[in-house]
Design a protein around this motif. Sequence first.
Motif, PDB file in Angstrom:
ATOM      1  N   ARG A 134     -11.875  -9.039   1.596  1.00 57.42           N
ATOM      2  CA  ARG A 134     -12.144  -8.468   0.144  1.00 57.42           C
ATOM      3  C   ARG A 134     -10.980  -8.471  -0.490  1.00 57.42           C
ATOM      4  NH1 ARG A 134     -10.510  -3.240  -1.168  1.00 57.42           N
ATOM      5  NH2 ARG A 134     -12.165  -3.103  -2.462  1.00 57.42           N
ATOM      6  N   ILE A 135     -11.215  -8.446  -1.922  1.00 60.47           N
ATOM      7  CA  ILE A 135     -10.174  -8.478  -2.774  1.00 60.47           C
ATOM      8  C   ILE A 135     -10.019  -6.954  -3.289  1.00 60.47           C
ATOM      9  CG2 ILE A 135      -9.576  -9.111  -5.209  1.00 60.47           C
ATOM     10  CD1 ILE A 135      -9.411 -11.231  -3.562  1.00 60.47           C
ATOM     11  N   GLU A 136      -8.968  -6.350  -3.654  1.00 63.20           N
ATOM     12  CA  GLU A 136      -8.778  -4.982  -4.231  1.00 63.20           C
ATOM     13  C   GLU A 136      -8.721  -5.379  -5.569  1.00 63.20           C
ATOM     14  OE1 GLU A 136      -4.972  -3.096  -2.676  1.00 63.20           O
ATOM     15  OE2 GLU A 136      -5.048  -4.188  -0.727  1.00 63.20           O
ATOM     16  N   LEU A 137      -9.356  -4.318  -6.440  1.00 61.46           N
ATOM     17  CA  LEU A 137      -9.133  -4.254  -7.788  1.00 61.46           C
ATOM     18  C   LEU A 137      -8.507  -2.762  -8.168  1.00 61.46           C
ATOM     19  CD1 LEU A 137     -12.821  -5.367  -8.972  1.00 61.46           C
ATOM     20  CD2 LEU A 137     -10.633  -6.579  -8.686  1.00 61.46           C
ATOM     21  N   HIS A 138      -7.514  -2.673  -9.007  1.00 65.15           N
ATOM     22  CA  HIS A 138      -6.852  -1.352  -9.380  1.00 65.15           C
ATOM     23  C   HIS A 138      -6.815  -1.506 -10.850  1.00 65.15           C
ATOM     24  CE1 HIS A 138      -4.713  -0.502  -5.284  1.00 65.15           C
ATOM     25  NE2 HIS A 138      -4.977  -2.044  -5.187  1.00 65.15           N
ATOM     26  N   ARG A 139      -7.164  -0.254 -11.272  1.00 60.02           N
ATOM     27  CA  ARG A 139      -7.017   0.110 -12.690  1.00 60.02           C
ATOM     28  C   ARG A 139      -5.823   0.098 -12.959  1.00 60.02           C
ATOM     29  NH1 ARG A 139      -8.911   4.950 -14.302  1.00 60.02           N
ATOM     30  NH2 ARG A 139      -8.974   5.693 -12.299  1.00 60.02           N
ATOM     31  N   ILE A 140      -5.070  -0.217 -13.962  1.00 59.42           N
ATOM     32  CA  ILE A 140      -3.630  -0.316 -14.506  1.00 59.42           C
ATOM     33  C   ILE A 140      -3.383   0.830 -15.238  1.00 59.42           C
ATOM     34  CG2 ILE A 140      -1.912  -1.553 -15.794  1.00 59.42           C
ATOM     35  CD1 ILE A 140      -3.104  -4.341 -15.065  1.00 59.42           C
ATOM     36  N   LEU A 141      -2.747   2.020 -14.888  1.00 60.60           N
ATOM     37  CA  LEU A 141      -2.562   3.078 -15.535  1.00 60.60           C
ATOM     38  C   LEU A 141      -1.331   3.076 -16.427  1.00 60.60           C
ATOM     39  CD1 LEU A 141      -3.350   5.353 -12.486  1.00 60.60           C
ATOM     40  CD2 LEU A 141      -5.053   4.849 -14.399  1.00 60.60           C
ATOM     41  N   VAL A 142      -0.291   2.449 -16.179  1.00 59.68           N
ATOM     42  CA  VAL A 142       0.685   2.341 -16.940  1.00 59.68           C
ATOM     43  C   VAL A 142       1.004   0.600 -16.973  1.00 59.68           C
ATOM     44  CG1 VAL A 142       3.393   2.671 -17.098  1.00 59.68           C
ATOM     45  CG2 VAL A 142       1.691   4.621 -16.130  1.00 59.68           C
ATOM     46  N   HIS A 143       1.210   0.312 -18.184  1.00 60.87           N
ATOM     47  CA  HIS A 143       1.793  -1.191 -18.593  1.00 60.87           C
ATOM     48  C   HIS A 143       2.790  -1.115 -19.117  1.00 60.87           C
ATOM     49  CE1 HIS A 143       1.111  -5.285 -19.308  1.00 60.87           C
ATOM     50  NE2 HIS A 143       1.193  -4.803 -20.837  1.00 60.87           N
ATOM     51  N   ASP A 144       3.990  -1.698 -18.757  1.00 56.70           N
ATOM     52  CA  ASP A 144       5.056  -1.818 -19.362  1.00 56.70           C
ATOM     53  C   ASP A 144       5.499  -3.217 -19.982  1.00 56.70           C
ATOM     54  OD1 ASP A 144       7.946  -1.832 -20.508  1.00 56.70           O
ATOM     55  OD2 ASP A 144       8.592  -0.834 -18.742  1.00 56.70           O
ATOM     56  N   PRO A 145       5.150  -3.516 -21.250  1.00 58.35           N
ATOM     57  CA  PRO A 145       5.088  -5.201 -21.529  1.00 58.35           C
ATOM     58  C   PRO A 145       6.473  -5.405 -21.701  1.00 58.35           C
ATOM     59  CG  PRO A 145       4.542  -3.710 -23.533  1.00 58.35           C
ATOM     60  CD  PRO A 145       4.483  -2.684 -22.281  1.00 58.35           C
ATOM     61  N   SER A 146       7.436  -4.678 -21.390  1.00 63.07           N
ATOM     62  CA  SER A 146       8.780  -4.995 -21.420  1.00 63.07           C
ATOM     63  C   SER A 146       9.352  -6.067 -20.348  1.00 63.07           C
ATOM     64  CB  SER A 146       9.900  -3.841 -21.762  1.00 63.07           C
ATOM     65  OG  SER A 146      10.228  -3.214 -20.598  1.00 63.07           O
TER      66      SER A 146
ATOM     67  N   ARG B 117      -6.167  -7.652 -10.031  1.00 62.76           N
ATOM     68  CA  ARG B 117      -6.948  -7.963  -8.762  1.00 62.76           C
ATOM     69  C   ARG B 117      -5.971  -8.652  -7.736  1.00 62.76           C
ATOM     70  NH1 ARG B 117      -9.575 -13.132  -7.347  1.00 62.76           N
ATOM     71  NH2 ARG B 117     -11.852 -12.435  -6.634  1.00 62.76           N
ATOM     72  N   ILE B 118      -6.080  -7.868  -6.541  1.00 59.61           N
ATOM     73  CA  ILE B 118      -4.963  -8.107  -5.424  1.00 59.61           C
ATOM     74  C   ILE B 118      -5.648  -8.796  -4.303  1.00 59.61           C
ATOM     75  CG2 ILE B 118      -3.263  -7.312  -4.256  1.00 59.61           C
ATOM     76  CD1 ILE B 118      -3.029  -4.734  -6.253  1.00 59.61           C
ATOM     77  N   TRP B 119      -5.065 -10.089  -3.814  1.00 60.99           N
ATOM     78  CA  TRP B 119      -5.559 -10.680  -2.678  1.00 60.99           C
ATOM     79  C   TRP B 119      -4.303 -10.576  -1.821  1.00 60.99           C
ATOM     80  CZ3 TRP B 119      -2.758 -14.564  -0.337  1.00 60.99           C
ATOM     81  CH2 TRP B 119      -3.292 -15.317   0.464  1.00 60.99           C
TER      82      TRP B 119
END
Length: 108
Positions: free
Chosen positions: A94-106, A9-11
């Motif tokens: 408005r706020i931007e909502l983006h689906r996370i396609l790649v998540h690097d937990p490192s 969620r991006i503001w």
Amino acid sequence: MVTKPTIARIWRGRTRRDVADSYEPYLRTEGIPPLQEVALGVQLFREDRDEETWFTAISYWPDIEAMTAFTKGDPIKVHHLNRDAEFLIELPERIELHRILVHDPSLR
């Protein structure tokens, strides 16, 4: 088990350069802590340009339902802070909502 974020969620907001140093601590104390209490993670960015400064806050969420519970309604509706009109050049609509396609937990 650690919950994986699926949505960012991006503001974004911008100030004049002469008020950016005052807005930043206000945003850090009033805008970020409520997100930190419920989101999976939060980041705050600052970009100083010639005549204005952009602030970007990104919060990470497991799903739309979690965001809706936090916002108590539409997750893309902006909930302005009390002094935003004083600092920001224009109030974000408005706020931007983006689906996370790649998540690097490192990345910690």
